[in-house]
Every structure is written in C-alpha cells, then in structure tokens.
Design a protein around this motif. Structure first.
Motif, PDB file in Angstrom:
ATOM      1  N   LEU A 120      13.321   8.875   4.372  1.00 31.29           N
ATOM      2  CA  LEU A 120      11.981   8.299   4.471  1.00 31.29           C
ATOM      3  C   LEU A 120      11.321   8.715   5.782  1.00 31.29           C
ATOM      4  O   LEU A 120      10.145   9.100   5.794  1.00 31.29           O
ATOM      5  N   ILE A 121      12.052   8.647   6.878  1.00 29.31           N
ATOM      6  CA  ILE A 121      11.498   9.032   8.177  1.00 29.31           C
ATOM      7  C   ILE A 121      11.064  10.489   8.153  1.00 29.31           C
ATOM      8  O   ILE A 121       9.994  10.845   8.664  1.00 29.31           O
ATOM      9  N   ASP A 122      11.876  11.341   7.545  1.00 22.84           N
ATOM     10  CA  ASP A 122      11.519  12.767   7.440  1.00 22.84           C
ATOM     11  C   ASP A 122      10.194  12.941   6.707  1.00 22.84           C
ATOM     12  O   ASP A 122       9.335  13.726   7.108  1.00 22.84           O
ATOM     13  N   PHE A 123      10.046  12.212   5.595  1.00 20.34           N
ATOM     14  CA  PHE A 123       8.823  12.320   4.800  1.00 20.34           C
ATOM     15  C   PHE A 123       7.621  11.788   5.574  1.00 20.34           C
ATOM     16  O   PHE A 123       6.542  12.393   5.566  1.00 20.34           O
ATOM     17  N   LEU A 124       7.794  10.642   6.230  1.00 22.50           N
ATOM     18  CA  LEU A 124       6.703  10.077   7.013  1.00 22.50           C
ATOM     19  C   LEU A 124       6.285  11.010   8.142  1.00 22.50           C
ATOM     20  O   LEU A 124       5.091  11.140   8.440  1.00 22.50           O
ATOM     21  N   PHE A 130       4.905   3.793  -2.285  1.00 24.88           N
ATOM     22  CA  PHE A 130       4.206   2.505  -2.280  1.00 24.88           C
ATOM     23  C   PHE A 130       5.146   1.446  -1.717  1.00 24.88           C
ATOM     24  O   PHE A 130       6.206   1.172  -2.284  1.00 24.88           O
ATOM     25  N   SER A 131       4.742   0.851  -0.607  1.00 24.91           N
ATOM     26  CA  SER A 131       5.651   0.023   0.180  1.00 24.91           C
ATOM     27  C   SER A 131       5.060  -1.339   0.520  1.00 24.91           C
ATOM     28  O   SER A 131       3.859  -1.577   0.352  1.00 24.91           O
ATOM     29  N   LEU A 132       5.922  -2.204   1.016  1.00 22.67           N
ATOM     30  CA  LEU A 132       5.515  -3.515   1.509  1.00 22.67           C
ATOM     31  C   LEU A 132       5.553  -3.498   3.029  1.00 22.67           C
ATOM     32  O   LEU A 132       6.450  -2.906   3.628  1.00 22.67           O
ATOM     33  N   TYR A 133       4.584  -4.179   3.620  1.00 21.75           N
ATOM     34  CA  TYR A 133       4.436  -4.210   5.074  1.00 21.75           C
ATOM     35  C   TYR A 133       4.290  -5.652   5.553  1.00 21.75           C
ATOM     36  O   TYR A 133       3.738  -6.496   4.853  1.00 21.75           O
ATOM     37  N   ALA A 134       4.779  -5.887   6.751  1.00 26.55           N
ATOM     38  CA  ALA A 134       4.604  -7.182   7.404  1.00 26.55           C
ATOM     39  C   ALA A 134       4.482  -6.926   8.900  1.00 26.55           C
ATOM     40  O   ALA A 134       4.764  -5.825   9.379  1.00 26.55           O
ATOM     41  N   THR A 135       4.061  -7.924   9.638  1.00 25.11           N
ATOM     42  CA  THR A 135       3.954  -7.760  11.088  1.00 25.11           C
ATOM     43  C   THR A 135       5.271  -8.155  11.759  1.00 25.11           C
ATOM     44  O   THR A 135       6.066  -8.933  11.206  1.00 25.11           O
ATOM     45  N   ALA A 136       5.491  -7.634  12.947  1.00 21.63           N
ATOM     46  CA  ALA A 136       6.680  -7.993  13.719  1.00 21.63           C
ATOM     47  C   ALA A 136       6.698  -9.487  14.002  1.00 21.63           C
ATOM     48  O   ALA A 136       7.768 -10.111  14.043  1.00 21.63           O
ATOM     49  N   GLU A 137       5.506 -10.066  14.180  1.00 19.66           N
ATOM     50  CA  GLU A 137       5.423 -11.497  14.456  1.00 19.66           C
ATOM     51  C   GLU A 137       5.892 -12.316  13.257  1.00 19.66           C
ATOM     52  O   GLU A 137       6.631 -13.305  13.418  1.00 19.66           O
ATOM     53  N   ALA A 138       5.486 -11.920  12.045  1.00 16.72           N
ATOM     54  CA  ALA A 138       5.931 -12.643  10.851  1.00 16.72           C
ATOM     55  C   ALA A 138       7.430 -12.517  10.665  1.00 16.72           C
ATOM     56  O   ALA A 138       8.109 -13.474  10.266  1.00 16.72           O
ATOM     57  N   LEU A 139       7.968 -11.347  10.970  1.00 22.34           N
ATOM     58  CA  LEU A 139       9.411 -11.124  10.794  1.00 22.34           C
ATOM     59  C   LEU A 139      10.240 -11.884  11.813  1.00 22.34           C
ATOM     60  O   LEU A 139      11.422 -12.145  11.580  1.00 22.34           O
ATOM     61  N   ASN A 185       0.838  -1.195   0.000  1.00 19.77           N
ATOM     62  CA  ASN A 185       0.000   0.000   0.000  1.00 19.77           C
ATOM     63  C   ASN A 185       0.878   1.252   0.000  1.00 19.77           C
ATOM     64  O   ASN A 185       2.093   1.174   0.195  1.00 19.77           O
ATOM     65  N   SER A 186       0.197   2.367  -0.160  1.00 15.77           N
ATOM     66  CA  SER A 186       0.881   3.646  -0.007  1.00 15.77           C
ATOM     67  C   SER A 186       1.308   3.829   1.440  1.00 15.77           C
ATOM     68  O   SER A 186       0.812   3.150   2.352  1.00 15.77           O
ATOM     69  N   GLU A 187       2.219   4.765   1.653  1.00 15.23           N
ATOM     70  CA  GLU A 187       2.656   5.076   3.011  1.00 15.23           C
ATOM     71  C   GLU A 187       1.514   5.668   3.833  1.00 15.23           C
ATOM     72  O   GLU A 187       1.487   5.542   5.063  1.00 15.23           O
ATOM     73  N   THR A 188       0.532   6.288   3.159  1.00 14.55           N
ATOM     74  CA  THR A 188      -0.608   6.866   3.873  1.00 14.55           C
ATOM     75  C   THR A 188      -1.378   5.785   4.613  1.00 14.55           C
ATOM     76  O   THR A 188      -1.634   5.887   5.818  1.00 14.55           O
ATOM     77  N   GLN A 189      -1.758   4.730   3.888  1.00 11.80           N
ATOM     78  CA  GLN A 189      -2.493   3.634   4.526  1.00 11.80           C
ATOM     79  C   GLN A 189      -1.599   2.890   5.518  1.00 11.80           C
ATOM     80  O   GLN A 189      -2.083   2.389   6.539  1.00 11.80           O
ATOM     81  N   GLY A 190      -0.312   2.816   5.222  1.00 12.66           N
ATOM     82  CA  GLY A 190       0.612   2.193   6.163  1.00 12.66           C
ATOM     83  C   GLY A 190       0.633   2.932   7.495  1.00 12.66           C
ATOM     84  O   GLY A 190       0.567   2.316   8.566  1.00 12.66           O
ATOM     85  N   LEU A 244       7.022  -1.317   8.066  1.00 10.57           N
ATOM     86  CA  LEU A 244       7.298  -0.982   6.665  1.00 10.57           C
ATOM     87  C   LEU A 244       8.661  -1.573   6.345  1.00 10.57           C
ATOM     88  O   LEU A 244       9.662  -1.191   6.947  1.00 10.57           O
ATOM     89  N   ILE A 245       8.721  -2.522   5.401  1.00  9.73           N
ATOM     90  CA  ILE A 245       9.954  -3.273   5.187  1.00  9.73           C
ATOM     91  C   ILE A 245      10.609  -3.033   3.823  1.00  9.73           C
ATOM     92  O   ILE A 245      11.753  -3.448   3.608  1.00  9.73           O
ATOM     93  N   TYR A 246       9.892  -2.356   2.910  1.00 11.57           N
ATOM     94  CA  TYR A 246      10.440  -2.229   1.562  1.00 11.57           C
ATOM     95  C   TYR A 246       9.691  -1.141   0.814  1.00 11.57           C
ATOM     96  O   TYR A 246       8.467  -1.052   0.903  1.00 11.57           O
ATOM     97  N   VAL A 247      10.418  -0.296   0.084  1.00 11.95           N
ATOM     98  CA  VAL A 247       9.809   0.720  -0.776  1.00 11.95           C
ATOM     99  C   VAL A 247       9.894   0.225  -2.211  1.00 11.95           C
ATOM    100  O   VAL A 247      10.981   0.079  -2.766  1.00 11.95           O
ATOM    101  N   LEU A 248       8.735  -0.024  -2.806  1.00 14.09           N
ATOM    102  CA  LEU A 248       8.662  -0.595  -4.143  1.00 14.09           C
ATOM    103  C   LEU A 248       8.772   0.473  -5.225  1.00 14.09           C
ATOM    104  O   LEU A 248       9.500   0.318  -6.213  1.00 14.09           O
ATOM    105  N   VAL A 249       8.027   1.563  -5.057  1.00 15.31           N
ATOM    106  CA  VAL A 249       8.004   2.617  -6.076  1.00 15.31           C
ATOM    107  C   VAL A 249       7.533   3.922  -5.438  1.00 15.31           C
ATOM    108  O   VAL A 249       6.726   3.914  -4.504  1.00 15.31           O
ATOM    109  N   GLU A 250       8.065   5.028  -5.931  1.00 15.54           N
ATOM    110  CA  GLU A 250       7.594   6.349  -5.518  1.00 15.54           C
ATOM    111  C   GLU A 250       6.907   6.990  -6.716  1.00 15.54           C
ATOM    112  O   GLU A 250       7.476   7.034  -7.811  1.00 15.54           O
ATOM    113  N   VAL A 251       5.687   7.468  -6.495  1.00 17.81           N
ATOM    114  CA  VAL A 251       4.858   7.970  -7.592  1.00 17.81           C
ATOM    115  C   VAL A 251       4.483   9.427  -7.342  1.00 17.81           C
ATOM    116  O   VAL A 251       3.930   9.753  -6.289  1.00 17.81           O
TER     117      VAL A 251
END
Length: 326
Positions: free
Chosen positions: A286-290, A215-224, A74-79, A91-98
C-alpha cells in the motif's frame, strides 16, 4: 477466582467503551457502490438504539468540516490530498480496490491508447479519475501538459450519470454525441457507456497495476486516541470484516446494493468483477502504491510530493489489528 485471558479482557473493555459512546457517524458518497458495505454493516450488525452508527453523505473532507464525523470514506486520492493539508488524518482500513475503465469510441478510430493522441478525454479534475487517466496515458507515452491530448473536465463541462437514462451533458452521453472521444472514471458510468454504444463500438482500457482506486476509511489521530471513539471504530471495523465476506459472493448482496444506489442489478453485476472487496493490505504494498500516486498528485497540484516517511505515518494499521483481536 479464575483470571480471564488478556485478549478477552481487552475485547470486553472495547465492547463496554463502545456501548458508552454516542453514535458513530460515518461519511461517504451515498451514490457509489463502494460505500454499500458500510451501510449493510449498520443495518445487519447493529440493533436500533442510540449507539447505532449513522451513515451520512460526505467523505474524508468532512472529518475537518464536521467535527462529529468520526470516519470518512473515500478513495486514496482524496485521502492523500486531505492528508497533505491535515497531518492528523489516518488511513485505517482498505474497504475495496476498484479497477477503473477508460471507454473510447471506436468511431473515432481508437484501437489503442496511442490512437487517443490529439483526442479529447473526459474525466474529473482533481479526483482519482484524473489520476487514472493520466497514469494510463503516461504509460502510452502521451502527456496532456505538452498537448498530446486534451483533458476535458466534466465537473465543469458536464456531469456523471450513474443510472440510465443519461441526458445531454453527461458521461456517457458526451461520448455518444462525440463531444469527447473517450472518458475514464469510476463505475457505473463506463458500464453505461458500453451498454449505450454497444460493445462492438467501444474500446475499453484498464490496468490495475498502473492505477486502481483504493477506497479506504479514515479517522483523525485524535479520534483514535480517544478511548470511547476508538472502541466504537474497532467494533465497527470488526463488523465490516464480516460484511466483506458476504460481498465476495455477489448474489448475496446485489439486491441490497441495487436498492441502495438505485441501479439495476444487471448493471452492478457487470461491474462487480472490477471490485476486489477487502480488507486490503495496510503494509508495504500500500505504501508503495501511495508513494507512486503521491508523485502524480504533487505534479498535478503543483506542490512538493510528501515523503515516504509521511506516508508511513499516514497509514495506521493498529485499528484493524485491534479488530482482529476483538
């Protein structure tokens, strides 16, 4: 006996663990250009079998709604909105910036953003599109909360059209019918508006510094922290890295993207320059933008914005780093 280097041992463990797990399930909106590298990776980096990843419709929200989804895209907004509710999300990976675009109808006398004062601007409330429109207009000194312009929530009053022909009540048809004076959102609706009204009849605004979708990939701490699931995620991220190298050369992948989302190659080709395919930075930038966006979201959602320390905990670069070692 010759001892294997540590990195080789780590890579071997990851590959073995990945093979032992159930299929990795990945959720994203299947109508968007942004998700296509994820499916391309599955189709071209994995052979058929029980451990082949599965692409499903959804996003970061399905990490909680559906327990067997391991990666949400999803986008960083929904993240950010989901992380506020679920502090175990990462947030584990940035796929594309649009870079989004706001398209205005020149018939309404719009030449600058200031000319949108008193106008109606279509967007999708609570999404990255609304953040984009607000950021762009705020920079022009206009605020809908004090009546400078009206935000028209097209999630309620209309819908988004991503492939022509676009019927009544859709973006961009609402713009052509002068139900709204401008709209801003993700592609391909802005491109369809430009093609439908004609380049000479529209004014296009965008500013990647003020806002761009991450647009990024997300996972839970438990999965990681689960050895098998983490191994699957790391292997997949490594494969996505290779895919994104292809996506930087559009002629290599446009036919696939076109077939996948059922949009003509000409339309996709016209918006490709607005997509910067990753992997993107997971560092301070990325942190600055978030942090900047979280300020907007706190105000929009009527809540206290999360702290920078929270955001630093949200971003986990370790999976990407492990993928580089694999």
């Amino acid at each position: 006996m010759r001892l294997l280097p540590f990195r080789v041992l780590v890579a071997s463990c990851y590959l073995l663990s990945a093979e032992l797990g159930a299929a990795l399930k990945i959720a994203a909106n299947l109508n968007w250009i942004e998700h296509t590298p994820l499916l391309y990776t599955i189709n071209n980096s994995y052979s058929a079998g029980p451990d082949r990843p599965i692409m499903m419709d959804g996003g970061v929200i399905t990490l909680s709604d559906t327990s067997d989804i391991i990666i949400g895209a999803n986008s960083e907004t929904q993240g950010l909105k989901q992380y506020f509710l679920h502090k175990n999300y990462r947030l584990i990976y940035v796929l594309v910036e649009v870079t989004y675009r706001l398209v205005a109808n020149k018939i309404e006398g719009v030449q600058t953003l200031a000319d949108l004062k008193g106008k109606k601007i279509g967007t999708f409330n609570g999404t990255s599109a609304e953040v984009f429109v607000r950021a762009l207009m705020d920079n022009a000194g206009l605020n809908p909360d004090v009546g400078d312009y009206t935000l028209v929530n097209t999630l309620v009053n209309g819908s988004m059209c991503m492939r022509a022909p676009c019927g009544p009540g859709t973006l961009p048809a609402m713009l052509k019918q002068r139900e709204i004076d401008a709209f801003g959102c993700w592609e391909t609706a802005p491109e369809l508006a430009i093609q439908d009204l004609g380049e000479d009849n529209v004014r296009v605004f965008q500013n990647a510094t003020l806002f761009r979708e991450i647009f990024s990939l997300y996972a839970t701490a438990e999965a990681l922290s689960d050895t098998k699931q983490r191994a699957q995620i790391v292997r997949y991220i490594k494969s996505v890295n290779k895919t994104l190298e292809l996506f930087k050369t559009p002629e290599k992948v446009l036919p696939f993207v076109s077939r996948t989302i059922n949009v003509p190659e000409t339309v996709i080709g016209n918006v490709w320059e607005n997509h910067v395919w990753g992997p993107g930075s997971l560092g301070k930038e990325l942190i600055d933008f978030l942090e900047m966006e979280e300020t907007y979201l706190g105000r929009m959602d009527n809540r206290t914005a999360m702290s920078r320390a929270d955001l630093e905990n949200f971003v986990d670069a370790s999976v990407y780093e492990d993928a580089l070692e694999l």
